[in-house]
Design a protein around this motif. Structure first.
Motif, PDB file in Angstrom:
ATOM      1  N   GLU A   1       0.833  -1.193   0.000  1.00 60.64           N
ATOM      2  CA  GLU A   1       0.000   0.000   0.000  1.00 60.64           C
ATOM      3  C   GLU A   1       0.871   1.248   0.000  1.00 60.64           C
ATOM      4  O   GLU A   1       1.831   1.334   0.772  1.00 60.64           O
ATOM      5  CB  GLU A   1      -0.910  -0.003   1.228  1.00 60.64           C
ATOM      6  N   PRO A   2       0.583   2.233  -0.844  1.00 64.38           N
ATOM      7  CA  PRO A   2       1.433   3.432  -0.893  1.00 64.38           C
ATOM      8  C   PRO A   2       1.231   4.328   0.322  1.00 64.38           C
ATOM      9  O   PRO A   2       0.198   4.297   0.977  1.00 64.38           O
ATOM     10  CB  PRO A   2       0.974   4.120  -2.177  1.00 64.38           C
ATOM     11  N   ILE A   3       2.247   5.114   0.596  1.00 59.91           N
ATOM     12  CA  ILE A   3       2.194   6.171   1.613  1.00 59.91           C
ATOM     13  C   ILE A   3       2.574   7.474   0.933  1.00 59.91           C
ATOM     14  O   ILE A   3       3.454   7.499   0.078  1.00 59.91           O
ATOM     15  CB  ILE A   3       3.158   5.858   2.780  1.00 59.91           C
ATOM     16  N   ASN A   4       1.889   8.544   1.310  1.00 62.54           N
ATOM     17  CA  ASN A   4       2.151   9.864   0.718  1.00 62.54           C
ATOM     18  C   ASN A   4       1.949   9.828  -0.802  1.00 62.54           C
ATOM     19  O   ASN A   4       2.705  10.439  -1.560  1.00 62.54           O
ATOM     20  CB  ASN A   4       3.579  10.322   1.048  1.00 62.54           C
ATOM     21  N   ALA A   5       0.916   9.089  -1.216  1.00 60.24           N
ATOM     22  CA  ALA A   5       0.570   8.946  -2.632  1.00 60.24           C
ATOM     23  C   ALA A   5       1.722   8.382  -3.457  1.00 60.24           C
ATOM     24  O   ALA A   5       1.809   8.617  -4.664  1.00 60.24           O
ATOM     25  CB  ALA A   5       0.108  10.287  -3.206  1.00 60.24           C
ATOM     26  N   GLY A   6       2.613   7.630  -2.792  1.00 64.92           N
ATOM     27  CA  GLY A   6       3.726   7.014  -3.498  1.00 64.92           C
ATOM     28  C   GLY A   6       4.889   7.935  -3.760  1.00 64.92           C
ATOM     29  O   GLY A   6       5.886   7.520  -4.368  1.00 64.92           O
ATOM     30  N   ILE A   7       4.804   9.191  -3.317  1.00 57.22           N
ATOM     31  CA  ILE A   7       5.864  10.178  -3.556  1.00 57.22           C
ATOM     32  C   ILE A   7       6.947  10.045  -2.480  1.00 57.22           C
ATOM     33  O   ILE A   7       6.654   9.873  -1.298  1.00 57.22           O
ATOM     34  CB  ILE A   7       5.286  11.606  -3.562  1.00 57.22           C
ATOM     35  N   GLU A   8       8.195  10.138  -2.883  1.00 62.97           N
ATOM     36  CA  GLU A   8       9.308  10.085  -1.933  1.00 62.97           C
ATOM     37  C   GLU A   8       9.214  11.242  -0.947  1.00 62.97           C
ATOM     38  O   GLU A   8       8.870  12.365  -1.319  1.00 62.97           O
ATOM     39  CB  GLU A   8      10.636  10.133  -2.688  1.00 62.97           C
ATOM     40  N   PHE A   9       9.512  10.965   0.324  1.00 60.80           N
ATOM     41  CA  PHE A   9       9.418  11.994   1.357  1.00 60.80           C
ATOM     42  C   PHE A   9      10.604  11.879   2.309  1.00 60.80           C
ATOM     43  O   PHE A   9      11.233  10.822   2.411  1.00 60.80           O
ATOM     44  CB  PHE A   9       8.102  11.872   2.132  1.00 60.80           C
ATOM     45  N   PRO A  10      10.936  12.957   3.029  1.00 63.91           N
ATOM     46  CA  PRO A  10      12.026  12.897   4.011  1.00 63.91           C
ATOM     47  C   PRO A  10      11.643  11.985   5.172  1.00 63.91           C
ATOM     48  O   PRO A  10      10.503  12.016   5.649  1.00 63.91           O
ATOM     49  CB  PRO A  10      12.180  14.350   4.488  1.00 63.91           C
ATOM     50  N   PHE A  11      12.579  11.157   5.595  1.00 66.20           N
ATOM     51  CA  PHE A  11      12.378  10.364   6.795  1.00 66.20           C
ATOM     52  C   PHE A  11      12.251  11.317   7.974  1.00 66.20           C
ATOM     53  O   PHE A  11      12.792  12.424   7.964  1.00 66.20           O
ATOM     54  CB  PHE A  11      13.569   9.427   6.986  1.00 66.20           C
ATOM     55  N   ARG A  12      11.516  10.896   8.995  1.00 65.60           N
ATOM     56  CA  ARG A  12      11.312  11.787  10.148  1.00 65.60           C
ATOM     57  C   ARG A  12      12.630  12.297  10.701  1.00 65.60           C
ATOM     58  O   ARG A  12      12.738  13.435  11.134  1.00 65.60           O
ATOM     59  CB  ARG A  12      10.524  11.062  11.239  1.00 65.60           C
ATOM     60  N   TYR A  13      13.658  11.457  10.673  1.00 64.05           N
ATOM     61  CA  TYR A  13      14.940  11.847  11.253  1.00 64.05           C
ATOM     62  C   TYR A  13      15.944  12.254  10.178  1.00 64.05           C
ATOM     63  O   TYR A  13      17.158  12.127  10.377  1.00 64.05           O
ATOM     64  CB  TYR A  13      15.470  10.708  12.127  1.00 64.05           C
ATOM     65  N   ASP A  14      15.428  12.742   9.060  1.00 64.45           N
ATOM     66  CA  ASP A  14      16.284  13.387   8.063  1.00 64.45           C
ATOM     67  C   ASP A  14      16.810  14.681   8.677  1.00 64.45           C
ATOM     68  O   ASP A  14      16.044  15.589   8.988  1.00 64.45           O
ATOM     69  CB  ASP A  14      15.468  13.675   6.806  1.00 64.45           C
ATOM     70  N   ARG A  15      18.090  14.764   8.858  1.00 64.51           N
ATOM     71  CA  ARG A  15      18.695  15.909   9.542  1.00 64.51           C
ATOM     72  C   ARG A  15      19.817  16.433   8.670  1.00 64.51           C
ATOM     73  O   ARG A  15      20.860  15.818   8.552  1.00 64.51           O
ATOM     74  CB  ARG A  15      19.204  15.483  10.921  1.00 64.51           C
ATOM     75  N   ARG A  16      19.587  17.601   8.075  1.00 64.85           N
ATOM     76  CA  ARG A  16      20.547  18.105   7.092  1.00 64.85           C
ATOM     77  C   ARG A  16      21.917  18.380   7.716  1.00 64.85           C
ATOM     78  O   ARG A  16      22.946  18.002   7.164  1.00 64.85           O
ATOM     79  CB  ARG A  16      20.000  19.387   6.444  1.00 64.85           C
TER      80      ARG A  16
END
Length: 801
Positions: free
Chosen positions: A644-659
């Motif tokens: 099942e897709p999440i966020n309409a299948g669009i790539e998204f930042p992981f919660r702990y994406d930290r630049r």
């Protein structure tokens, strides 16, 4: 095993023509002179030939050199240099005993070579001296191994006060955390504010973030090896401490001098013991007969070390830790009484039995049997009795879940010569999973019920693995080439995986080295958890015919150099690709998950990449490090392969994406009695999902249409918003003094020293509008940041004898 060794010996004969010169082997152990504790990764280096080697996990070394004069230097961080000159005429056994040195002399540092960072094949690996780790400021003054690791580049915390580790884009379940070689499934106390590892019981901590040698497997992101002390074989010693919330005590000494030793260590919090009398007194004033509060955690470590002879040694170690949170109330009078209880507890039990066998002066084996168990329990009960007429009511609910492992393995270390070090071995792990169920019982007015909700039977799996690796040198090029093979049997499905590993180090000249690595990893067991605070109720589950194993590959390149004989400098760039990572389907929570859990999750892919900078100083009056990471961390659940897709299948930042992530740790010893340590951290805010569209609804009134206080919000793009940046300064001032029979130490510190209101969570709320437009809304939708910890001072007393 005998047949295997014969085959290995025949294979290795092909290398002999390359080394026709007559050689002999020097072998033995490197240990602490005062305690006989074996020293891991101590360097044994021949200055005459330029050849050297480091000791293995058990302090064993084997160095093959040409016949003739040798000039050996034996070094280890925090110990005095030992030199030995002699004429090598035959195979020789030498056990080196190094003396501890608080202030390292320049001659000690300059003699090092084999243990310099530019000489090591392994990249993406960091070892923190345990004494340096224990000086790092910590929450409430409690030394915390995992929070110290969060200060390293490429490692991020889950949030304020949490000890979850997110290594190079991974999640906590992708870390293989080993205590004396045994996996520990839950490493948190009090929901993540403290770790289960007592610093007084530990002798070594090593983190590997990439370039994994073939001997490791089973997780995607990191290997964290924590070794317990073996126990002093010379004399009896102890150390302990008393803090604001916990106390600890460690004892060690010989059972038979120079033959057998023991180590026991315990730690317990006591907030509930201190608060219980006051709470009970207040409860009685409110009409209750009794109020019982249990709120604490404890850890217990034990180890026995028995030296049969120079070739055989046995180790038996164990750990038991538990968190307990429960509340009970009692009320009684002449006609009525009731008792209410509720609470939860969770914890780990691990055990390891190891047998070291020195088969020859070149071949070392270690056989290990292990047991690991993690369990989570929740329960509540209510009992009520009424007189005139007599009536009873009772209700109880209980939930139990967990995971249990029984495993065995054998590891062999064959040191052909300084150009070839071959490791190989294999083993298997039998997993038992208890996904859990709710058991409900009740009785009222002669009606009874006893039912089980969401029950799932236990699941079982077997995970065999084998590996071989060769650390080889060709001039300026060193490489570690290996292959890890694993399988996983569960129900009617059997998965297999071949995982090639490669690490390389090339000396460029001028003390610089270029490094590169490539590793593939496969993970068969999974932790079902929310992206927010890790709870002990999170479930460990196996891969199945529907849930595929997680897989990853990671490549890294970098350069390394020792600056001025004291500072280790490295820069590494990495790229990691992950497949079949797990997530809840949108809208799914823990409750009800255990019933057909496979239908409640979806699988996707992830990628992480970045650059890490690291400078570390391990010796001298001033020690510490500076680390900086620039990174990207993304997930995508596009609905492929029936998921099942999440966020309409669009790539998204992981919660702990930290630049951006930066840490500065500095410890300075002003005198023998006074030292100061500070740790400053900075990190880009975590990614969060917020409601981003709000509709105000209109309603007709006698005066026309007006906007009413009814709203409909829609969830925005996943993790499209950022919390404010996080930064914090911790300090710790240490006063120590040696008495006649013991040494005492006072530690005074502060967590979040400049009282930064760091974000812990963001929630949706409302704010009253001053002077609203007539007929318009009287409030507006706002997001509020909640912070957890202000400045928290601490004081602790420590002692050694």
């Amino acid at each position: 095993m005998k047949q295997l060794l014969i085959v290995l010996t025949l294979v290795l004969q092909c290398f002999k023509p390359l080394y026709a010169q007559k050689t002999f082997t020097i072998s033995g152990y490197v240990e602490d002179a005062a305690s006989a504790e074996k020293l891991i990764s101590a360097a044994v280096f021949d200055k005459k030939s330029g050849s050297g080697i480091v000791t293995n996990t058990y302090g064993f070394y084997s160095l093959t050199l040409p016949r003739g004069a040798v000039d050996l230097a034996i070094t280890y961080v925090g110990y005095e240099l030992q030199l030995l000159n002699f004429n090598l005429k035959q195979d020789t056994t030498i056990h080196f005993k190094l003396k501890s040195s608080v202030e390292m002399q320049e001659v000690v540092v300059s003699a090092k070579k084999q243990d310099r960072i530019e000489e090591q094949v392994q990249m993406s690996k960091v070892t923190i001296p345990i004494e340096q780790l224990k000086k790092i400021p910590a929450l409430m003054g409690e030394v915390d191994v995992l929070k110290a690791l969060q200060l390293l580049p490429g490692v991020q915390s889950g949030g304020e006060g949490q000890n979850g580790l997110y290594v190079r884009g991974g999640s906590p379940d992708q870390n293989l955390i080993l205590l004396d070689g045994v996996p520990v499934y839950n490493v948190s106390h009090i929901g993540g504010f403290f770790s289960v590892f007592n610093g007084d019981a530990i002798k070594n901590v090593t983190l590997t973030k990439g370039g994994f040698p073939a001997r490791y497997g089973g997780r995607l992101s990191s290997i964290i090896e924590i070794d317990m002390k073996e126990g002093n074989m010379k004399e009896f010693h102890g150390e302990g401490g008393i803090g604001l919330i916990a106390s600890r005590l460690t004892l060690e000494g010989p059972l038979i001098k120079d033959k057998a030793s023991f180590m026991v260590s315990g730690r317990r919090t006591y907030v509930d013991l201190l608060a219980r009398p006051f709470i009970r007194s207040a409860a009685r004033q409110d009409g209750l007969n009794d109020f019982d509060l249990r709120l604490h955690f404890y850890d217990f470590n034990a180890k026995v070390n028995y030296k049969i002879n120079d070739k055989h040694r046995l180790f038996l170690s164990a750990y038991n830790g538990q968190d307990i949170l429960s509340v009970g109330t009692t009320y009684k009078d002449a006609n009525y009484s009731n008792t209410t209880t509720g609470g939860t507890d969770w914890g780990n039990i691990t055990t390891a039995l190891r047998w070291n066998y020195l088969i020859s002066n070149k071949l070392f084996s270690n056989t290990t049997l292990t047991y690991s168990r993690f369990g989570f329990n929740f329960g509540s009960a209510f009992n009520e009795t009424r007189n005139n007429p007599l009536a009873k009511t009772a209700f109880s609910a209980k939930y139990v879940s967990g995971i249990e492992d029984v495993a065995g393995k054998i590891d062999l270390d064959y040191v052909l010569n300084t150009q070839h070090r071959i490791r190989f071995g294999g083993g298997g792990t039998y997993h038992t999973y208890n996904p859990g169920a709710f058991v409900l019982k009740g009785e009222a007015d002669n009606f009874k019920f006893d039912t089980v909700l969401g029950a799932v039977s236990k699941a079982y799996s077997f995970e065999p693995s084998f590996y071989v690796e060769d650390e080889v040198q060709f001039g300026a090029l060193k490489a570690n080439i290996g292959l890890h093979a694993s399988g996983f049997s569960t129900k009617n499905k059997f998965y297999t995986s071949l995982q090639p590993r490669l690490g390389a180090n090339y000396l460029l000249g001028g003390g610089w080295a270029a490094k590169g690595s490539f590793a593939t990893m496969t993970q068969y067991i999974n932790l079902l958890t929310n992206e927010s605070v890790g709870l002990p109720s999170d479930l460990w589950v196996p891969s199945t015919d529907k849930v595929k194993p997680q897989q990853s590959w990671q490549a890294a390149i970098g350069v390394a150099k020792t600056l001025g004989n004291e500072y280790e400098f490295s820069v590494e760039a990495y790229y990691k690709k992950m497949d079949n990572v797990l997530s809840y389907k949108e809208g799914v929570s823990f409750l009800g998950l255990e019933n057909n859990w496979e239908s409640k999750i979806t699988q996707g892919k992830g990628r992480a990449y970045g650059v890490e900078f690291f400078v570390q100083k391990k010796e001298g009056k001033t020690t510490g490090w500076i680390g900086y990471t620039l990174s990207w961390n993304k997930r995508q659940f596009d609905g492929s392969n029936g998921n099942e897709p999440i966020n309409a299948g669009i790539e998204f930042p992981f919660r702990y994406d930290r630049r951006h992530d930066m840490s500065v740790v500095v410890s300075h010893k002003f005198t023998k009695k006074l030292s100061l340590t500070g740790a400053w951290v900075f990190g880009t805010g975590n990614s969060v999902t917020l409601n981003n569209i709000v509709y105000a609804l209109a309603e007709q009134t006698p005066w026309g249409y007006s906007l009413q206080q009814f709203e409909v919000a829609t969830v925005g793009e996943k993790n499209a918003y950022r919390m404010p940046n996080y930064h914090r300064l911790d300090i710790n001032l240490e006063f120590s003094k040696k008495k006649k029979y013991y040494e005492r130490k006072w530690s005074i510190g502060a967590y979040n020293a400049y009282n930064r209101a760091n974000p812990y969570t963001i929630v949706n709320g409302t704010k009253t509008i001053k002077n609203p437009v007539p007929g318009g809304p009287t409030y507006q939708n706002v997001y509020r940041q909640f912070s957890l910890f202000p400045i928290i001072p601490s004081i602790a007393y420590g002692f050694k004898f």
